[in-house]
Motif scaffolding. Structure first.
Motif, PDB file in Angstrom:
ATOM      1  N   ARG A  96       0.814  -1.208   0.000  1.00 40.90           N
ATOM      2  CA  ARG A  96       0.000   0.000   0.000  1.00 40.90           C
ATOM      3  C   ARG A  96       0.853   1.266   0.000  1.00 40.90           C
ATOM      4  N   ASP A  97       2.069   1.162   0.519  1.00 36.93           N
ATOM      5  CA  ASP A  97       2.996   2.299   0.553  1.00 36.93           C
ATOM      6  C   ASP A  97       4.306   1.836  -0.060  1.00 36.93           C
ATOM      7  N   LYS A  98       4.351   1.789  -1.399  1.00 39.42           N
ATOM      8  CA  LYS A  98       5.488   1.203  -2.103  1.00 39.42           C
ATOM      9  C   LYS A  98       6.723   2.095  -2.009  1.00 39.42           C
ATOM     10  N   ARG A  99       7.839   1.464  -1.663  1.00 45.98           N
ATOM     11  CA  ARG A  99       9.126   2.153  -1.582  1.00 45.98           C
ATOM     12  C   ARG A  99      10.207   1.243  -2.153  1.00 45.98           C
ATOM     13  N   ASP A 100      11.336   1.850  -2.543  1.00 50.43           N
ATOM     14  CA  ASP A 100      12.459   1.027  -2.981  1.00 50.43           C
ATOM     15  C   ASP A 100      13.251   0.561  -1.762  1.00 50.43           C
ATOM     16  N   ALA A 101      14.324  -0.171  -1.998  1.00 44.61           N
ATOM     17  CA  ALA A 101      15.075  -0.767  -0.893  1.00 44.61           C
ATOM     18  C   ALA A 101      15.646   0.278   0.061  1.00 44.61           C
ATOM     19  N   GLN A 102      15.831   1.506  -0.417  1.00 45.18           N
ATOM     20  CA  GLN A 102      16.358   2.582   0.414  1.00 45.18           C
ATOM     21  C   GLN A 102      15.253   3.415   1.063  1.00 45.18           C
ATOM     22  N   GLY A 103      13.999   2.991   0.883  1.00 42.14           N
ATOM     23  CA  GLY A 103      12.890   3.690   1.503  1.00 42.14           C
ATOM     24  C   GLY A 103      12.359   4.864   0.711  1.00 42.14           C
TER      25      GLY A 103
ATOM     26  N   GLU B  44       7.944   6.301  -5.035  1.00 42.60           N
ATOM     27  CA  GLU B  44       7.847   6.664  -6.442  1.00 42.60           C
ATOM     28  C   GLU B  44       7.658   8.173  -6.544  1.00 42.60           C
ATOM     29  N   GLY B  45       8.343   8.796  -7.484  1.00 47.49           N
ATOM     30  CA  GLY B  45       8.318  10.242  -7.596  1.00 47.49           C
ATOM     31  C   GLY B  45       9.607  10.867  -7.116  1.00 47.49           C
ATOM     32  N   ASP B  46      10.316  10.179  -6.236  1.00 50.15           N
ATOM     33  CA  ASP B  46      11.630  10.638  -5.808  1.00 50.15           C
ATOM     34  C   ASP B  46      12.586  10.495  -6.993  1.00 50.15           C
ATOM     35  N   PRO B  47      13.389  11.526  -7.300  1.00 50.86           N
ATOM     36  CA  PRO B  47      14.286  11.433  -8.466  1.00 50.86           C
ATOM     37  C   PRO B  47      15.287  10.287  -8.382  1.00 50.86           C
TER      38      PRO B  47
END
Length: 273
Positions: A51-58, A61-64
């Motif tokens: 529900r709150d998708k993040r990459d391995a570094q937290g 989506e939308g973060d450059p």
């Protein structure tokens, strides 16, 4: 899976696609394809990391600096996974940009967002009534992998690396050594299929091209692999204005896939590829 309840099946391929909705025969409203109906009724499960998708570094989506190839898999208090699903997410978290075909017995199965995509693009029937889940018999792997690759998706194929009997034997040794036993057979991602690495049709050469540049010296470095034969070619040369040598190479090879070193590739080369 051996029980009838778990057996995946494909829907009829005669259904209209979502982009070509056909009028119904007995109603004024347009007919809605079965895949669209199924997907509207299904959503990913309530696991917090979905529900709150993040990459391995937290990063969201939308973060450059968001890395779409990884995902943060972290269970909230009260959330649990089965041993097989623990295996699945341990693999998926490092290959988040791939559709994972997860081997279970004689079937490959898809879960959550991958299952929604498989239902939509492959007309696979959902299994069960809870979280999105679908699959197909192992013999159909080439058919479904080829279709997803043709649509531009990466496919990661996860295989079972031991039988239940081998798992039992391995667990005996782990017990004797005072180690925790495993509750699921060992599985690993064994192949990744993309438009460049999928087996070519016929005898025609099919290339994957890797490009890097030394911008201060205007040197072009390339490596290209013929997927049909496994032949690897590696070289470098002085580059000309407007990437003329790279343009010539691309025109000759017509690569199915190109890989760039983003930190050492000129904007013009990136635009070309």
């Amino acid at each position: 899976p051996s029980s009838k309840k778990r057996t995946p099946s494909a829907l009829s391929s005669g259904q209209p696609s979502q982009s070509r909705v056909q009028p119904a025969l007995t109603h004024d409203a347009p007919a809605v394809p079965m895949a669209a109906l199924g997907e509207q009724a299904r959503q990913v499960s309530d696991l917090g990391f979905l529900r709150d998708k993040r990459d391995a570094q937290g990063r969201r989506e939308g973060d450059p600096n968001f890395d779409p190839t990884t995902m943060l898999v972290k269970l909230a208090k009260g959330e649990k996974l089965t041993p097989a699903m623990e295996q699945y997410w341990n693999i998926k978290k490092d290959h988040a940009d791939m559709v994972i075909f997860f081997k279970m017995g004689k079937f490959y199965e898809l879960f959550e967002e991958d299952a929604l995509l498989g239902h939509r693009e492959l007309d696979l029937a959902f299994m069960g009534k809870d979280a999105p889940h679908c699959g197909f018999p192992e013999a159909a792997l080439p058919k479904y992998a080829e279709k997803l690759v043709a649509l531009g998706h990466k496919v990661g194929v996860v295989e079972q690396m031991e039988t239940p009997a081998q798992l039992e034997e391995r667990n005996k040794k782990r017990k004797e050594a005072g180690q925790r036993v495993d509750k699921a057979v060992r599985r690993e991602i064994c192949s990744v299929l993309t438009q460049g690495t999928a087996p070519p049709q016929g005898a025609q050469a099919k290339y994957v091209l890797f490009v890097c540049e030394d911008l201060p010296s205007k040197t072009l470095g390339v490596c290209f692999v013929d997927v049909a034969t496994g032949c690897v070619s590696l070289g470098q040369c002085p580059e000309e204005e407007h990437c003329q040598k790279l343009r010539t190479l691309v025109a000759q090879l017509q690569p199915a896939e190109a890989i760039l070193d983003g930190e050492s590739t000129s904007r013009e080369a990136r635009a070309l590829l």
